[in-house]
Write an enzyme that holds these catalytic residues in place. Structure first.
Site, PDB file in Angstrom:
ATOM      1  N   HIS A  32       0.833  -1.203   0.000  1.00 29.18           N
ATOM      2  CA  HIS A  32       0.000   0.000   0.000  1.00 29.18           C
ATOM      3  C   HIS A  32       0.868   1.254   0.000  1.00 29.18           C
ATOM      4  O   HIS A  32       0.668   2.171  -0.815  1.00 29.18           O
ATOM      5  CB  HIS A  32      -0.909  -0.027   1.234  1.00 29.18           C
ATOM      6  CG  HIS A  32      -1.830   1.150   1.348  1.00 29.18           C
ATOM      7  ND1 HIS A  32      -3.150   1.100   0.968  1.00 29.18           N
ATOM      8  CD2 HIS A  32      -1.622   2.415   1.799  1.00 29.18           C
ATOM      9  CE1 HIS A  32      -3.713   2.276   1.187  1.00 29.18           C
ATOM     10  NE2 HIS A  32      -2.801   3.093   1.689  1.00 29.18           N
ATOM     11  N   GLU A  33       1.832   1.311   0.905  1.00 27.84           N
ATOM     12  CA  GLU A  33       2.673   2.512   0.993  1.00 27.84           C
ATOM     13  C   GLU A  33       3.593   2.653  -0.216  1.00 27.84           C
ATOM     14  O   GLU A  33       3.928   3.771  -0.628  1.00 27.84           O
ATOM     15  CB  GLU A  33       3.486   2.497   2.288  1.00 27.84           C
ATOM     16  CG  GLU A  33       2.639   2.484   3.564  1.00 27.84           C
ATOM     17  CD  GLU A  33       1.577   3.579   3.609  1.00 27.84           C
ATOM     18  OE1 GLU A  33       1.782   4.652   2.987  1.00 27.84           O
ATOM     19  OE2 GLU A  33       0.531   3.364   4.253  1.00 27.84           O
TER      20      GLU A  33
END
Length: 489
Positions: free
Chosen positions: A254-255
């Protein structure tokens, strides 16, 4: 030197100082000693005072009056600078510095309260944050909707009424799908202990699979994973749990979605208003498509299954198909960041309604925990068991990010549209993902979204990428197809 050149020279220095401010925030959430919190709050307030003075400098108004846009890039830069200048003029320097000071202090108080399951320790400083952000919103709104004024910081050109309409269309089909899934046989789940060293190794592996450039970034641990920075210094964080390696792996993916967006912006835009994502909704579209449509696909989880066996040995999952079902398991849970794709937006919609009520004065901070718990019970059908699973689970409100939460669901909607268009354009995508290679997908996103940075308005950025106006339909169709197949609905 002409007015536009003078304006951009001044703006580049302001953007550089803002990056330094961001680095202080990264340091605070990763490696800063706990005893430094009070001093860091003063440092943040002092730097915010410098930034606010620059952002309201009268010369900006003069340059904006005389600057001429000779091309699309110049026109977009002027649009961003003018919008921010008009906004910042409405916010007193005292208020800007106090917000920086209080939110810096509040982040540490929240983290300690979360560890101790102590809502009472957090509420006084949250009251201060809410009061300051409400004051800021009133100043910006100038008689208009306070929440919309704050929302504009994260998603320019979007109103809460528009979001409420979109979310209203999402909710019925999401709830119906969730209920059908929970009525079916539950999917398999991971059991056992997964050492942190192995999780970090896998986190680095998946970050590279999704083209994160470690020569221009780094990965550290934080209570709440985040990405920070732009240009040639974009840092990510993750977290580990001995019983849940998916938390680490998918938080990392996600990051990385956020980080590669920033890393892939055209270098000509660095340290200009265009040198960052078009909006938080567009940013979330990148992190969510990496994490879910790509990272939880049958093809990529097949590759990940092999890598997890290499690192952890036999962990009780028989084969790739069973692992795919495990990675997409739908079950009751409290935590937004750990939620499955089907229920994630229901967590966001709850926060959207609560924070909008806070900013409009319809809900008081002292009543927030009860309101949260009542709403959670109504939406999810079971009660919050402890504060870290409820009001204290997210960092956002402690640091004043009111108006941010709805961009998560907007990002999911955008990701649904992008995924549909990507699948049409990349017929061999699953073959590549099955080899642990997401570079083809990243190249498509770089070309259609990422390299442009803030060149266009958020909704227009997505519309240009997919060739149609974005809407919730593709996301809902994708979820119903994927989970209908997974659960035999």
């Amino acid at each position: 030197m002409n007015a536009y050149a003078e304006l951009m020279s001044f703006q580049r220095e302001t953007e550089a100082l803002a990056q330094i401010m961001g680095r202080l925030g990264w340091d605070q959430e990763t490696v800063m000693p706990s005893g430094a919190a009070a001093q860091r709050a003063e440092e943040m307030a002092a730097l915010e005072g410098v930034l606010h003075a620059r952002r309201t400098d009268p010369r900006l108004g003069e340059w904006l009056d005389h600057a001429v846009a000779l091309d699309e890039v110049a026109h977009a830069n002027l649009r961003h600078i003018r919008r921010r200048y008009q906004r910042n003029l409405r916010v007193p320097a005292r208020l800007a510095a106090e917000l920086a000071r209080v939110t810096s202090r509040a982040q540490g108080i929240w983290a300690e309260a979360r560890r101790n399951e102590d809502v009472a320790a957090f509420l006084p400083v949250l009251e201060d944050v809410v009061a300051l952000r409400r004051e800021e919103g009133q100043a910006i709104a100038d008689g208009g909707d306070v929440y919309d004024a704050l929302l504009d910081d994260y998603e320019p050109g979007t109103s809460s009424a528009q979001l409420a309409e979109m979310f209203g269309a999402l909710r019925p089909r999401l709830v119906a799908l969730r209920d059908r899934i929970l009525g079916a046989a539950p999917g398999p789940e991971l059991r056992g202990t997964f050492p942190e060293e192995g999780q970090v190794l896998l986190a680095n592996l998946v970050a590279k699979a999704f083209c994160y450039d470690f020569s221009k970034g780094r990965m550290d641990k934080a209570v709440h994973p985040f990405s920070s920075g732009s240009g040639t210094d974009v840092r990510i964080t993750t977290r580990t749990s001995p019983a849940d390696p998916f938390n680490c792996i998918y938080s990392t993916i996600h990051e990385v979605g956020h980080a590669t967006y920033e890393q892939n912006i055209d270098a000509a835009h660095f340290l200009t208003p265009l040198g960052q994502g078009a909006s938080m909704g567009v940013h979330e579209s990148q992190s969510r498509i990496y994490e879910n449509q790509l990272g939880r696909s049958r093809a990529f989880t097949g590759w990940l299954f092999g890598r997890m066996k290499d690192v952890f040995g036999d962990f009780g999952i028989a084969n790739e198909d069973e692992f795919y079902r495990t990675a997409n398991r739908v079950s009751r849970g409290y935590i937004r960041t750990e939620s499955d794709e089907v229920q994630y937006n229901l967590h966001v919609l709850m926060r959207f309604d609560l924070e909008r009520a806070l900013m409009r004065g319809d809900l008081q901070v002292r009543d927030l925990e009860a309101a949260w718990n009542d709403r959670f019970l109504a939406d999810f059908g079971f009660a919050v068991d402890r504060p870290s699973h409820g009001l204290l689970q997210d960092v956002h409100w402690s640091v004043g990010l009111f108006g941010y939460f709805p961009t998560y669901s907007l990002g999911n909607v955008y990701a649904g549209c992008l995924h549909e268009a990507m699948r049409r354009a990349l017929p061999d995508l699953d073959d590549e993902l099955g080899r642990g290679d997401a570079s083809g997908a990243v190249r498509w996103l770089r070309s259609h979204v990422q390299r442009h940075g803030g060149l266009w308005e958020p909704r227009d950025t997505i519309a240009r990428a997919v060739g149609a106006e974005p809407g919730e339909g593709p996301l809902l169709d994708y979820l119903e197809s994927k989970f209908g197949d997974l659960y035999g609905l």
